[in-house]
Design a protein around this motif. Structure first.
Motif, PDB file in Angstrom:
ATOM      1  N   ILE A 136       0.731  -1.440   0.147  1.00 10.85           N
ATOM      2  CA  ILE A 136      -0.308  -0.290   0.086  1.00 10.85           C
ATOM      3  C   ILE A 136       0.421   1.221   0.369  1.00 10.85           C
ATOM      4  O   ILE A 136       0.172   2.164  -0.841  1.00 10.85           O
ATOM      5  CB  ILE A 136      -0.873  -0.192   1.459  1.00 10.85           C
ATOM      6  N   VAL A 137       2.266   1.326   0.590  1.00  5.43           N
ATOM      7  CA  VAL A 137       3.139   2.510   0.748  1.00  5.43           C
ATOM      8  C   VAL A 137       3.270   2.745  -0.041  1.00  5.43           C
ATOM      9  O   VAL A 137       3.388   4.003  -0.253  1.00  5.43           O
ATOM     10  CB  VAL A 137       4.252   2.719   2.350  1.00  5.43           C
ATOM     11  N   LEU A 138       4.033   1.621  -1.016  1.00  9.05           N
ATOM     12  CA  LEU A 138       4.778   1.292  -2.220  1.00  9.05           C
ATOM     13  C   LEU A 138       4.041   2.056  -3.282  1.00  9.05           C
ATOM     14  O   LEU A 138       4.380   3.367  -3.780  1.00  9.05           O
ATOM     15  CB  LEU A 138       5.235   0.249  -2.669  1.00  9.05           C
ATOM     16  N   THR A 139       2.272   1.926  -3.352  1.00  7.68           N
ATOM     17  CA  THR A 139       2.176   2.004  -4.724  1.00  7.68           C
ATOM     18  C   THR A 139       1.147   3.439  -4.472  1.00  7.68           C
ATOM     19  O   THR A 139       1.437   3.769  -5.090  1.00  7.68           O
ATOM     20  CB  THR A 139       0.413   1.181  -4.017  1.00  7.68           C
ATOM     21  N   ILE A 140       1.029   3.680  -2.843  1.00  9.46           N
ATOM     22  CA  ILE A 140       0.975   5.019  -3.262  1.00  9.46           C
ATOM     23  C   ILE A 140       2.117   6.783  -3.275  1.00  9.46           C
ATOM     24  O   ILE A 140       1.797   7.438  -3.895  1.00  9.46           O
ATOM     25  CB  ILE A 140      -0.112   5.605  -1.758  1.00  9.46           C
ATOM     26  N   PHE A 141       3.036   5.827  -2.591  1.00  7.54           N
ATOM     27  CA  PHE A 141       4.122   6.503  -2.848  1.00  7.54           C
ATOM     28  C   PHE A 141       4.192   6.609  -4.778  1.00  7.54           C
ATOM     29  O   PHE A 141       4.446   8.157  -5.743  1.00  7.54           O
ATOM     30  CB  PHE A 141       5.444   6.188  -2.337  1.00  7.54           C
ATOM     31  N   ILE A 142       4.383   5.716  -5.694  1.00  7.88           N
ATOM     32  CA  ILE A 142       4.307   6.117  -6.860  1.00  7.88           C
ATOM     33  C   ILE A 142       3.563   5.968  -7.679  1.00  7.88           C
ATOM     34  O   ILE A 142       3.871   7.208  -8.295  1.00  7.88           O
ATOM     35  CB  ILE A 142       4.524   3.605  -7.628  1.00  7.88           C
ATOM     36  N   LEU A 143       2.229   6.310  -6.855  1.00  8.62           N
ATOM     37  CA  LEU A 143       1.145   7.154  -7.460  1.00  8.62           C
ATOM     38  C   LEU A 143       1.256   8.349  -7.337  1.00  8.62           C
ATOM     39  O   LEU A 143       1.039   9.554  -8.390  1.00  8.62           O
ATOM     40  CB  LEU A 143       0.084   6.594  -6.678  1.00  8.62           C
ATOM     41  N   LEU A 144       1.822   8.767  -6.243  1.00  6.83           N
ATOM     42  CA  LEU A 144       1.629  10.525  -5.997  1.00  6.83           C
ATOM     43  C   LEU A 144       2.787  11.217  -6.946  1.00  6.83           C
ATOM     44  O   LEU A 144       3.186  12.101  -7.503  1.00  6.83           O
ATOM     45  CB  LEU A 144       1.968  10.472  -4.187  1.00  6.83           C
ATOM     46  N   THR A 145       4.075   9.876  -7.021  1.00  3.98           N
ATOM     47  CA  THR A 145       5.088  10.673  -8.002  1.00  3.98           C
ATOM     48  C   THR A 145       4.605  10.683  -9.103  1.00  3.98           C
ATOM     49  O   THR A 145       5.090  11.237 -10.482  1.00  3.98           O
ATOM     50  CB  THR A 145       5.993   9.269  -7.446  1.00  3.98           C
ATOM     51  N   ALA A 146       4.131   9.467  -9.245  1.00  5.60           N
ATOM     52  CA  ALA A 146       3.682   9.686 -11.053  1.00  5.60           C
ATOM     53  C   ALA A 146       2.426  10.801 -11.273  1.00  5.60           C
ATOM     54  O   ALA A 146       2.500  11.320 -12.476  1.00  5.60           O
ATOM     55  CB  ALA A 146       2.380   8.403 -11.856  1.00  5.60           C
ATOM     56  N   VAL A 147       1.594  10.789 -10.218  1.00  7.41           N
ATOM     57  CA  VAL A 147       0.681  12.787 -10.504  1.00  7.41           C
ATOM     58  C   VAL A 147       1.594  13.700 -10.772  1.00  7.41           C
ATOM     59  O   VAL A 147       1.596  14.202 -11.685  1.00  7.41           O
ATOM     60  CB  VAL A 147      -0.348  12.263  -9.558  1.00  7.41           C
ATOM     61  N   ALA A 148       2.515  13.671  -9.621  1.00 10.41           N
ATOM     62  CA  ALA A 148       3.724  15.146  -9.695  1.00 10.41           C
ATOM     63  C   ALA A 148       3.852  14.830 -11.125  1.00 10.41           C
ATOM     64  O   ALA A 148       4.182  16.249 -12.023  1.00 10.41           O
ATOM     65  CB  ALA A 148       4.409  14.924  -8.581  1.00 10.41           C
ATOM     66  N   TYR A 149       4.233  13.865 -11.486  1.00  9.65           N
ATOM     67  CA  TYR A 149       5.406  14.237 -12.790  1.00  9.65           C
ATOM     68  C   TYR A 149       4.659  14.323 -14.371  1.00  9.65           C
ATOM     69  O   TYR A 149       5.256  14.591 -15.322  1.00  9.65           O
ATOM     70  CB  TYR A 149       6.751  13.017 -13.627  1.00  9.65           C
ATOM     71  N   SER A 150       2.896  13.698 -13.527  1.00  3.95           N
ATOM     72  CA  SER A 150       2.041  13.743 -15.299  1.00  3.95           C
ATOM     73  C   SER A 150       1.823  15.479 -15.680  1.00  3.95           C
ATOM     74  O   SER A 150       1.675  16.077 -16.230  1.00  3.95           O
ATOM     75  CB  SER A 150       0.833  12.965 -15.056  1.00  3.95           C
ATOM     76  N   VAL A 151       1.564  15.814 -14.029  1.00  3.02           N
ATOM     77  CA  VAL A 151       1.818  17.419 -14.356  1.00  3.02           C
ATOM     78  C   VAL A 151       2.653  17.866 -14.516  1.00  3.02           C
ATOM     79  O   VAL A 151       2.351  19.071 -16.134  1.00  3.02           O
ATOM     80  CB  VAL A 151       1.624  18.060 -13.199  1.00  3.02           C
TER      81      VAL A 151
END
Lengths: 173, 346
Positions: free
Chosen positions: B14-29
């Protein structure tokens, strides 16, 4: 054990939501309490092993029907309701009636089926078994119901459409 | 696997998924600002770090340190809850998405997703259908006409397009015969004539894919369907009255939803983590599938941005007419034809 405690917790949330629905004075709070009721009901279905019904409960009731409720409340911009003290008849007969009814229901259920635990997937609740029931065993009632719903939709459209709007579309089309 | 290991492994995932997802969100922006910038003959962010790569970090810090304004006359409980709802549902919906084969270390093996449920697709649809509450309640509780109009538009639009979105997926479900996302991917193994992959897109679900992608753009409120936040009419729509971290939450929710939609498109129509395999076993088992998955999701995110840089916004009546009069019949036709073909074949 975990199973039972989860069941009791979400049952309590469900009942609290239902009481909150009645107590709240603002329509939007009541609607959101109803969403909580729907959500915790979905969890109860899940704990009973009916994962498909649980998912459909969330998608249809919490995700679509209640969104429309909230939409209508937003559109009408409904304000706070006045709290009435309630009718005496409701208090005199309603509360005893509710208690008697729920005790009877619980007694019948416990006497008839017991309180044994059911393993996940033991009872027919999967998409496959529900589809078998709907599209093979009960195909005719299912189709008749869908026609009924269609008639209801058409009736609603006829009742809601103003005559001048109908004239307008006739000229255009 | 005993209970303790299960809980620990789940928490780590869960921690890994949220970390990866939030990083992906930041870099999609970052990617969006960069790509749209180049499409409009600008540079996009260049100042913070090489190629502006640290821009998301700077933006995040700025959001945290900005003053959090609460306008007077808002309905406080819902005003505060709305962005939280939006971001929670957006982050939860990723939990059943599988991004690759199972990882095996010695005797221990775990699938590359938080949990593999046999109704995975319904779980994703259910959680995303709840996401509309964040937007609708934000619009209503802000007590401002722009926000209210944005919220109303969002709820009407999302409920309408959800129908064609759901219907477009049924063709895939008929072909795969399962609601589990892992099994749907595994149903697409193999190739035609040795080089065309048997992805559902090439198995005749291309119309369904078109319907899915269009409805998904409407569901995530992206251009050309970003009526709920149409800047030229509604200032910023449902998040007009939000500032600082609360605004950032809506932003994060929008991009997280984009990523979920891209993941679903990859899994349902483009074979998920499947692709040409070569090299040693560890490469085939773990690394290549994840790489393929990320590459496909990246393509969909790029298409999102490309469309944003290309198309103008619909008018509201056009949006509704398009959803109900074109997409819905197309989705139903696709469903009927797919069902007929499968029935004739068996």
């Amino acid at each position: 054990m975990l199973h039972l405690s989860l069941f009791l917790i979400f049952g309590a949330i469900c009942i609290t939501g239902a009481i909150n629905l009645l107590v709240q004075r603002h329509p939007i709070n009541s609607a959101l309490s109803l969403v909580v009721v729907m959500g915790s009901l979905a969890v109860e279905y899940l704990l009973l092993g009916a994962e498909f019904v649980a998912a459909v409960q969330v998608i249809v009731y919490a995700g679509a029907v209640m969104v429309l409720f909230v939409f209508v409340i937003m559109l009408l911009n409904a304000g706070e309701e006045e709290q009435t003290s309630g009718s005496r008849v409701a208090i005199l007969f309603g509360i005893p009636g509710m208690i008697i009814g729920s005790v009877l229901l619980a007694w019948v259920l416990v006497a008839r089926s017991g309180t044994g635990e059911v393993a996940l997937g033991a009872l027919p609740g999967s998409p496959r078994s529900i589809a078998r029931l709907l599209f093979r065993d009960f195909l005719l009632p299912f189709e008749v119901t869908s026609v009924l719903v269609l008639i209801a939709i058409m009736g609603a459209v006829v009742l809601a459409a103003r005559p001048e709007a109908v004239e307008h579309t006739k000229k255009e089309g | 696997m005993n209970v303790q290991t299960y809980i620990i492994v789940s928490l780590v995932k869960i921690v890994l998924t949220i970390f990866i997802l939030l990083t992906a969100v930041a870099y999609s922006v970052w990617l969006e600002r960069k790509v749209v910038g180049h499409m409009q003959n600008r540079w996009g962010p260049t100042r913070v770090g090489p190629f502006g790569l640290l821009q998301p970090l700077a933006d995040g810090l700025k959001f945290i340190f900005k003053e959090d304004l609460t306008p007077p006359h808002v309905y406080k409980p819902l005003y505060i809850a709305a962005p939280m709802l939006a971001v929670v549902f957006a982050l939860t919906s990723i939990s059943v998405i599988p991004i690759g084969n199972a990882i095996t270390v010695g005797k221990f093996s775990t699938p590359l997703q938080i949990t593999d449920v046999n109704i995975g697709l319904l779980v994703v649809l259910g959680i995303t259908s709840l996401g509309v509450y964040g937007v609708a309640l934000a619009g209503w509780s802000s007590n401002s006409k722009y926000s209210l109009l944005g919220g109303l538009r969002a709820s009407a639009q999302m409920v309408s397009y959800e129908i064609s979105l759901g219907l477009s997926l049924i063709g895939v479900l008929i072909l795969s015969g399962s609601l589990s996302l892992r099994e749907i991917v595994l149903a697409q193994q193999g190739t035609y004539f040795g080089f065309i992959p048997r992805w559902f897109f090439f198995q005749g679900q291309c119309f369904a894919f078109f319907v899915y992608l269009t409805s998904a753009y409407a569901e995530t409120n992206r251009i050309p369907f970003d009526l709920p936040e149409a800047e030229t009419e509604l200032v910023a729509g449902y998040h007009t009255e939000y500032s600082s971290m609360k605004f950032a939450m809506f932003f994060m929710a929008e991009y997280a939803n984009m990523i979920t939609v891209a993941c679903l498109a990859t899994i349902l129509f483009f074979g998920g983590w499947l692709g040409p395999m070569f090299g040693p076993a560890w490469l085939q088992q773990t690394v290549l599938p994840v790489l393929y998955f990320i590459a496909k999701v990246f393509v969909f995110i790029f298409v999102y941005i490309w469309v944003r840089g290309t198309l103008p916004r619909f008018r509201y009546d056009q949006l509704m007419a398009f959803g109900w009069k074109y997409l819905l019949p197309l989705a139903i036709a696709n469903l009927v034809i797919t069902a007929l073909i499968v029935a004739l074949r068996s």
